[in-house]
Scaffold this motif. Structure first.
Motif, mmCIF file in Angstrom:
data_model
loop_
_atom_site.group_PDB
_atom_site.id
_atom_site.type_symbol
_atom_site.label_atom_id
_atom_site.label_comp_id
_atom_site.label_asym_id
_atom_site.label_seq_id
_atom_site.Cartn_x
_atom_site.Cartn_y
_atom_site.Cartn_z
ATOM 1 N N GLY A 162 34.457 34.199 32.886
ATOM 2 C CA GLY A 162 34.910 33.312 33.313
ATOM 3 C C GLY A 162 35.895 32.979 32.068
ATOM 4 O O GLY A 162 36.240 34.023 31.386
ATOM 5 N N SER A 163 36.899 32.237 31.632
ATOM 6 C CA SER A 163 37.627 31.767 31.334
ATOM 7 C C SER A 163 37.520 32.398 29.135
ATOM 8 O O SER A 163 36.349 31.721 29.279
ATOM 9 C CB SER A 163 38.590 30.178 31.388
ATOM 10 O OG SER A 163 39.068 30.528 30.230
ATOM 11 N N THR A 164 39.052 32.284 28.721
ATOM 12 C CA THR A 164 38.388 32.374 27.457
ATOM 13 C C THR A 164 38.450 30.946 26.822
ATOM 14 O O THR A 164 37.873 30.410 25.407
ATOM 15 C CB THR A 164 38.472 33.078 26.612
ATOM 16 O OG1 THR A 164 40.586 32.972 26.516
ATOM 17 C CG2 THR A 164 38.630 34.933 26.743
ATOM 18 N N GLY A 165 38.281 30.104 27.531
ATOM 19 C CA GLY A 165 39.197 28.142 26.802
ATOM 20 C C GLY A 165 40.703 28.510 26.646
ATOM 21 O O GLY A 165 41.127 27.365 26.186
ATOM 22 N N GLU A 166 41.401 29.558 26.185
ATOM 23 C CA GLU A 166 42.768 30.212 25.434
ATOM 24 C C GLU A 166 43.685 29.849 27.100
ATOM 25 O O GLU A 166 44.726 29.250 26.881
ATOM 26 C CB GLU A 166 42.307 30.948 24.844
ATOM 27 C CG GLU A 166 41.693 31.733 23.688
ATOM 28 C CD GLU A 166 41.570 33.192 23.863
ATOM 29 O OE1 GLU A 166 42.554 33.840 24.450
ATOM 30 O OE2 GLU A 166 41.172 33.863 23.013
ATOM 31 N N GLY A 167 43.089 30.131 28.106
ATOM 32 C CA GLY A 167 43.938 29.832 28.987
ATOM 33 C C GLY A 167 43.585 30.066 30.628
ATOM 34 O O GLY A 167 42.088 30.608 30.625
ATOM 35 N N PRO A 168 44.305 29.725 31.495
ATOM 36 C CA PRO A 168 43.659 30.344 33.002
ATOM 37 C C PRO A 168 44.178 32.175 32.921
ATOM 38 O O PRO A 168 44.472 32.888 32.418
ATOM 39 C CB PRO A 168 44.784 30.162 34.312
ATOM 40 C CG PRO A 168 45.954 30.123 33.182
ATOM 41 C CD PRO A 168 45.553 29.374 31.571
ATOM 42 N N VAL A 169 42.774 32.461 34.139
ATOM 43 C CA VAL A 169 43.249 34.029 34.226
ATOM 44 C C VAL A 169 42.950 34.380 35.304
ATOM 45 O O VAL A 169 42.264 33.449 36.234
ATOM 46 C CB VAL A 169 41.682 34.404 33.099
ATOM 47 C CG1 VAL A 169 40.281 34.439 34.060
ATOM 48 C CG2 VAL A 169 41.544 35.755 33.521
ATOM 49 N N GLU A 170 43.736 35.113 35.982
ATOM 50 C CA GLU A 170 44.013 35.446 37.531
ATOM 51 C C GLU A 170 42.882 37.137 37.750
ATOM 52 O O GLU A 170 43.184 37.770 36.275
ATOM 53 C CB GLU A 170 45.118 35.408 37.430
ATOM 54 C CG GLU A 170 45.786 35.477 39.428
ATOM 55 C CD GLU A 170 47.166 35.653 39.340
ATOM 56 O OE1 GLU A 170 47.405 34.943 40.660
ATOM 57 O OE2 GLU A 170 48.067 36.191 38.415
ATOM 58 N N PHE A 171 42.602 37.108 37.991
ATOM 59 C CA PHE A 171 42.196 38.690 38.640
ATOM 60 C C PHE A 171 41.541 39.241 39.875
ATOM 61 O O PHE A 171 41.033 37.945 40.381
ATOM 62 C CB PHE A 171 40.595 39.305 37.681
ATOM 63 C CG PHE A 171 39.550 37.663 37.803
ATOM 64 C CD1 PHE A 171 38.898 38.662 38.476
ATOM 65 C CD2 PHE A 171 39.405 36.491 36.869
ATOM 66 C CE1 PHE A 171 37.441 37.833 38.722
ATOM 67 C CE2 PHE A 171 38.713 35.679 37.597
ATOM 68 C CZ PHE A 171 37.730 36.074 38.303
ATOM 69 N N LEU A 172 41.266 40.168 40.136
ATOM 70 C CA LEU A 172 41.133 40.969 41.164
ATOM 71 C C LEU A 172 39.637 41.015 40.969
ATOM 72 O O LEU A 172 38.569 42.144 39.660
ATOM 73 C CB LEU A 172 41.466 41.908 41.860
ATOM 74 C CG LEU A 172 42.786 42.172 42.294
ATOM 75 C CD1 LEU A 172 43.657 43.356 42.491
ATOM 76 C CD2 LEU A 172 43.256 41.562 43.160
ATOM 77 N N SER A 173 38.415 41.115 42.088
ATOM 78 C CA SER A 173 37.020 41.207 42.402
ATOM 79 C C SER A 173 36.574 41.629 43.847
ATOM 80 O O SER A 173 37.224 41.884 44.410
ATOM 81 C CB SER A 173 36.789 40.251 42.508
ATOM 82 O OG SER A 173 34.455 40.080 42.683
ATOM 83 N N LEU A 174 36.003 42.470 43.214
ATOM 84 C CA LEU A 174 35.734 43.864 44.592
ATOM 85 C C LEU A 174 33.728 44.005 44.098
ATOM 86 O O LEU A 174 33.730 44.031 43.124
ATOM 87 C CB LEU A 174 36.088 45.284 44.354
ATOM 88 C CG LEU A 174 37.728 45.290 44.820
ATOM 89 C CD1 LEU A 174 38.225 46.877 44.239
ATOM 90 C CD2 LEU A 174 37.899 45.163 45.907
ATOM 91 N N PHE A 175 33.576 43.309 46.070
ATOM 92 C CA PHE A 175 32.163 43.197 45.494
ATOM 93 C C PHE A 175 31.780 43.846 46.629
ATOM 94 O O PHE A 175 31.524 43.501 47.959
ATOM 95 C CB PHE A 175 31.439 42.099 45.637
ATOM 96 C CG PHE A 175 30.365 41.173 45.168
ATOM 97 C CD1 PHE A 175 29.641 41.645 44.580
ATOM 98 C CD2 PHE A 175 29.455 41.027 46.687
ATOM 99 C CE1 PHE A 175 27.780 41.580 45.156
ATOM 100 C CE2 PHE A 175 28.334 41.024 47.061
ATOM 101 C CZ PHE A 175 27.455 41.456 45.888
ATOM 102 N N GLY A 176 30.601 44.341 46.109
ATOM 103 C CA GLY A 176 29.753 45.355 46.943
ATOM 104 C C GLY A 176 28.353 45.547 46.545
ATOM 105 O O GLY A 176 27.468 45.415 46.223
ATOM 106 N N PRO A 177 28.090 44.347 48.159
ATOM 107 C CA PRO A 177 26.258 43.864 48.043
ATOM 108 C C PRO A 177 25.574 45.038 48.024
ATOM 109 O O PRO A 177 23.731 44.607 48.574
ATOM 110 C CB PRO A 177 25.896 43.037 49.949
ATOM 111 C CG PRO A 177 27.366 43.795 50.277
ATOM 112 C CD PRO A 177 28.505 44.082 49.453
#
Length: 191
Positions: A162-177
């Motif tokens: 999650g966020s560090t609390g310093e600001g928003p974060v935008e990321f890519l997530s790839l999930f393989g079940p």
């Protein structure tokens, strides 16, 4: 359509563009440095078009080279129908269309300070930070990933991000079940 078909269409297209602009062969010759006879043979299909001939003609007519050769239009590259999903305060944009298998999401995590609550589940996840800073708690590790950094992990290991609390974060997530691996690893944050 074969390369010969594309080349066969260049001559008539050159003539059409020149006529639409009301330019004579002599004027085009002067503008490009290509002889009138070569231009005439190009337009009639008696001379094979080459890049050395087409580039100055495109420049003289102020058109893209694609227009001279009749290149097919490039399809729309946007991912359609990806409605954002808000889950656990995060906004997820699905980047894959098929159900099951490897899933890709662009994720926006708002600025907030949360106490990590690690969880486990089947699968494998890969994270890539686009902007901001992402805190990842993975087993006994607590790391912060910055823009351009990536991490991959087995989701059976207790994890939270999650966020560090310093600001928003935008990321890519790839999930393989089923535990698909991406084979990219991040460096741990330096103390």
């Amino acid at each position: 359509m074969t390369a010969d078909d594309v080349l066969a269409g260049v001559g008539p297209r050159l003539r059409q563009i020149r006529k639409e602009r009301e330019v004579t062969l002599a004027a085009l010759s002067e503008a490009t440095g290509i002889s009138v006879s070569t231009l005439s043979r190009l337009e009639s299909g008696l001379r094979k078009p080459s890049l050395e001939l087409l580039l100055p003609i495109a420049q003289a007519h102020q058109v893209a080279l694609d227009e001279l050769v009749g290149a097919p239009p490039v399809g729309d590259p946007r991912v359609r129908g990806a409605r954002p999903i808000v889950r656990h305060g995060r906004t997820h944009w699905p980047l894959t269309r098929q159900p099951g298998g490897l899933q890709a999401f662009k994720v926006l995590e708002p600025q907030r300070k949360e106490e990590p609550d690690p969880r486990t589940h089947e699968g494998y996840e890969w994270l890539y930070v686009l902007s901001g800073r992402l805190r990842l708690v993975l087993g006994e590790h607590d790391v912060v990933l910055g823009a351009g950094e990536a991490a991959e992990f087995d989701t059976r290991v207790p994890h939270w991000f999650g966020s560090t609390g310093e600001g928003p974060v935008e990321f890519l997530s790839l999930f393989g079940p089923q535990g698909e691996r991406m084979h990219v690893r991040a460096r741990p944050a330096r103390p």
